[in-house]
Motif scaffolding. Structure first.
Motif, PDB file in Angstrom:
ATOM      1  N   CYS A  75       0.814  -1.218   0.000  1.00 37.31           N
ATOM      2  CA  CYS A  75       0.000   0.000   0.000  1.00 37.31           C
ATOM      3  C   CYS A  75       0.852   1.276   0.000  1.00 37.31           C
TER       4      CYS A  75
ATOM      5  N   CYS B 298      -5.389  -2.588   4.099  1.00 33.33           N
ATOM      6  CA  CYS B 298      -5.381  -1.680   2.943  1.00 33.33           C
ATOM      7  C   CYS B 298      -5.153  -2.446   1.643  1.00 33.33           C
TER       8      CYS B 298
ATOM      9  N   HIS C 211      -8.110  -2.707  -0.724  1.00 37.96           N
ATOM     10  CA  HIS C 211      -8.644  -1.521  -1.376  1.00 37.96           C
ATOM     11  C   HIS C 211      -8.401  -1.567  -2.889  1.00 37.96           C
TER      12      HIS C 211
END
Length: 238
Positions: A170, A177, A180
């Motif tokens: 990330c 994360c 995402h």
């Protein structure tokens, strides 16, 4: 005259090998320290799990210490057998290094392909029980080099069987994360990124390799010179 030359070479060779041995002690010490304090950081290779920085340093340090010890004792005792043993050991190491270097440059493309296949295979061990070292290694590489996956961040999709990557991919780290959107992940491939970093530091690597070769040639020269002087001195005394 022969005896005087022998004494000069003797102390030069002893000093050289003492430094050689101390260098081996230092390398071994760093290897043991890494193994003790960074034990969770291991190799990225699934085929060679023992090929970690700590293990390489421990083996290298032990070998350098052994060669330096033989050289020191051979020099101070003026022992022909030990001097010859030191010469042969150092020559074998030198030839092995030269052979590995030649093969590496001759088969760079094949090595590249094999390394990438092996690294992608290792991704499937990420986060699994008993592979804490490999997991931490990938996390550190991806965080420090700002990259994701071996050749692409999509390498992780096969590992998870889903559109996700480890959190270390990330741009801004946060819990989960990696679930995402791809826009929040590093896009650079880790293999090429690390390879470019090595190429940028090629001068330093080359200087280190050249210095290592010069030290070994110097050691071989000392050993052969002293061996010849011992033979001459023994012949003169006889």
């Amino acid at each position: 005259m022969a005896r005087g030359c022998l004494q000069g070479v003797k102390y030069l060779m002893f000093a050289f090998n003492l430094l050689f041995w101390l260098g081996g002690c230092g390398i071994l010490g760093v290897g043991i320290w890494l193994a003790a304090t960074q034990g969770n950081f291991a190799t990225l290779s699934s085929s060679f799990p023992s090929l970690s920085a700590a293990n390489l340093l421990i083996v290298t340090g032990s070998l350098v210490m052994a060669i330096g010890f033989v050289g020191c004792i051979g020099a101070i005792k003026e022992h022909r057998c030990l001097l010859l043993t030191f010469f042969v050991m150092l020559l074998l190491v030198f030839l092995l290094e030269a052979t590995v270097a030649i093969l590496f440059f001759a088969y760079t493309d094949k090595i590249d392909r094999y390394a990438q296949r092996d690294l992608k295979k290792g991704l499937h061990l990420y986060g699994t029980p008993g592979n804490v070292g490999l997991t931490n290694a990938w996390s550190i590489i991806q965080t420090d080099f700002r990259c994701c996956g071996v050749s692409n961040y999509t390498d992780w999709f096969e590992v998870y069987n889903a559109t996700r990557v480890p959190d270390s991919c990330c741009l801004e780290f946060s819990e989960s994360c990696g679930l995402h959107a791809p826009g929040t992940w590093w896009k650079a491939p880790c293999y090429e990124t690390v390879k470019m970093w090595l190429q940028e530091n090629l001068l330093a690597v080359g200087v280190f390799g050249l210095c290592t070769a010069l030290v070994q040639v110097l050691g071989l020269t000392f050993a052969m010179t002293m061996y010849c002087q011992v033979v001459k001195a023994d012949t003169y005394c006889a």
